[in-house]
Scaffold this motif. Structure first.
Motif, mmCIF file in Angstrom:
data_model
loop_
_atom_site.group_PDB
_atom_site.id
_atom_site.type_symbol
_atom_site.label_atom_id
_atom_site.label_comp_id
_atom_site.label_asym_id
_atom_site.label_seq_id
_atom_site.Cartn_x
_atom_site.Cartn_y
_atom_site.Cartn_z
ATOM 1 N N ARG A 60 8.256 9.345 4.982
ATOM 2 C CA ARG A 60 7.501 9.715 3.780
ATOM 3 C C ARG A 60 6.602 10.908 4.048
ATOM 4 N NH1 ARG A 60 4.890 6.148 -0.264
ATOM 5 N NH2 ARG A 60 4.054 7.614 -1.754
ATOM 6 N N GLN A 61 6.128 11.009 5.279
ATOM 7 C CA GLN A 61 5.247 12.108 5.658
ATOM 8 C C GLN A 61 6.021 13.287 6.268
ATOM 9 O OE1 GLN A 61 2.346 9.998 8.080
ATOM 10 N NE2 GLN A 61 0.980 9.899 6.308
ATOM 11 N N LEU A 86 7.389 5.084 6.687
ATOM 12 C CA LEU A 86 6.161 5.834 6.413
ATOM 13 C C LEU A 86 6.195 7.199 7.110
ATOM 14 C CD1 LEU A 86 3.461 5.925 5.002
ATOM 15 C CD2 LEU A 86 2.505 4.503 6.809
ATOM 16 N N TYR A 119 0.836 -1.209 0.000
ATOM 17 C CA TYR A 119 0.000 0.000 0.000
ATOM 18 C C TYR A 119 0.871 1.260 0.000
ATOM 19 C CZ TYR A 119 -4.565 -2.225 0.825
ATOM 20 O OH TYR A 119 -5.740 -2.931 0.708
ATOM 21 N N ARG A 120 1.927 1.253 0.813
ATOM 22 C CA ARG A 120 2.806 2.434 0.880
ATOM 23 C C ARG A 120 3.438 2.697 -0.479
ATOM 24 N NH1 ARG A 120 8.365 2.683 2.386
ATOM 25 N NH2 ARG A 120 8.219 0.586 3.227
ATOM 26 N N LYS A 121 3.884 1.648 -1.139
ATOM 27 C CA LYS A 121 4.509 1.806 -2.449
ATOM 28 C C LYS A 121 3.483 2.206 -3.506
ATOM 29 C CE LYS A 121 8.808 0.919 -1.558
ATOM 30 N NZ LYS A 121 9.870 1.858 -1.851
ATOM 31 N N SER A 122 2.199 1.945 -3.242
ATOM 32 C CA SER A 122 1.112 2.326 -4.156
ATOM 33 C C SER A 122 0.528 3.696 -3.799
ATOM 34 C CB SER A 122 -0.011 1.286 -4.109
ATOM 35 O OG SER A 122 0.458 0.026 -4.491
ATOM 36 N N ASN A 123 1.160 4.377 -2.860
ATOM 37 C CA ASN A 123 0.721 5.701 -2.403
ATOM 38 C C ASN A 123 -0.617 5.704 -1.689
ATOM 39 O OD1 ASN A 123 3.014 7.157 -3.331
ATOM 40 N ND2 ASN A 123 2.216 6.904 -5.408
ATOM 41 N N ASN A 124 -1.012 4.580 -1.135
ATOM 42 C CA ASN A 124 -2.229 4.517 -0.336
ATOM 43 C C ASN A 124 -1.800 4.486 1.135
ATOM 44 O OD1 ASN A 124 -4.677 3.993 0.889
ATOM 45 N ND2 ASN A 124 -5.378 2.678 -0.785
ATOM 46 N N LEU A 125 -1.436 5.658 1.646
ATOM 47 C CA LEU A 125 -0.792 5.743 2.946
ATOM 48 C C LEU A 125 -1.716 5.426 4.114
ATOM 49 C CD1 LEU A 125 1.553 8.813 2.372
ATOM 50 C CD2 LEU A 125 1.891 6.397 1.794
#
Length: 147
Positions: free
Chosen positions: A110-111, A107, A74-80
C-alpha cells in the motif's frame, strides 16, 4: 527502516522456531467479540469492528488475532499508522502469526514498498512451506503490484 526493532523480534522468533513451524496458528476458538468484529470487518463496517476490537483488547490485550484484525480494520479505514502499531503488537505476541505477516506485507504494498512486501512473502514461505492462504494472497497482491 521503520520496523528495525520489530524485524529483529520476528527474525529471532523464526530462528528459535526452526522446523517446528509446521504447528498450527490461531487454534484457539474465537471469542464472541472476535467473531462479531470479524463479521463487521467482513461487511466493511471497519469503524464498528475497531470499536468492538478496542473493547475486546481492553479485556485481553494479549490476543494476537484481535490485534491483527484491528490492524486490518485500521488499514482498510486508511489509518495506516494505527495499522502498523496493531500489526506490530500482533507479531510481538505471536511472531509467526500468518495473518499479521501477510497483512503487514499488504501494508508495505500500500505504501509502494514492494521489496519489503517480498521480504514478508519470504517469511510466509518459511512459516508455511506447503502453502497457505496468507502466502497465496500476498503473492497475488505482489504480482498485481508489478513485483
Amino acid at each position: 527502516m521503520r520496523l528495525t526493532k520489530f524485524h529483529a523480534t520476528v527474525i529471532a522468533g523464526l530462528l528459535m522456531s526452526g522446523p517446528a513451524l509446521a504447528m498450527s496458528f490461531g487454534n484457539s476458538e474465537p471469542t464472541p467479540d472476535l467473531k462479531t468484529a470479524q463479521s463487521q470487518a467482513d461487511d466493511g463496517k471497519y469503524g464498528e469492528a475497531i470499536k468492538t476490537l478496542q473493547a475486546l483488547l481492553e479485556k485481553d490485550g494479549n490476543n494476537a488475532d484481535a490485534w491483527n484484525l484491528l490492524g486490518f480494520s485500521y488499514r482498510k479505514s486508511n489509518n495506516l499508522d494505527r495499522a502498523w502499531d496493531a500489526y506490530e503488537r500482533a507479531l510481538t505476541i505471536e511472531p509467526n502469526h500468518l495473518g499479521a505477516n501477510e497483512y503487514i506485507g499488504e501494508l508495505y504494498l500500500r505504501q509502494g514498498n514492494v521489496e519489503q512486501a517480498k521480504a514478508q512473502l519470504e517469511k510466509l514461505k518459511i512459516l508455511c512451506p506447503d502453502g497457505c492462504t496468507e502466502l497465496t494472497t500476498l503473492q497475488t497482491s505482489i504480482q498485481k503490484a508489478g513485483g
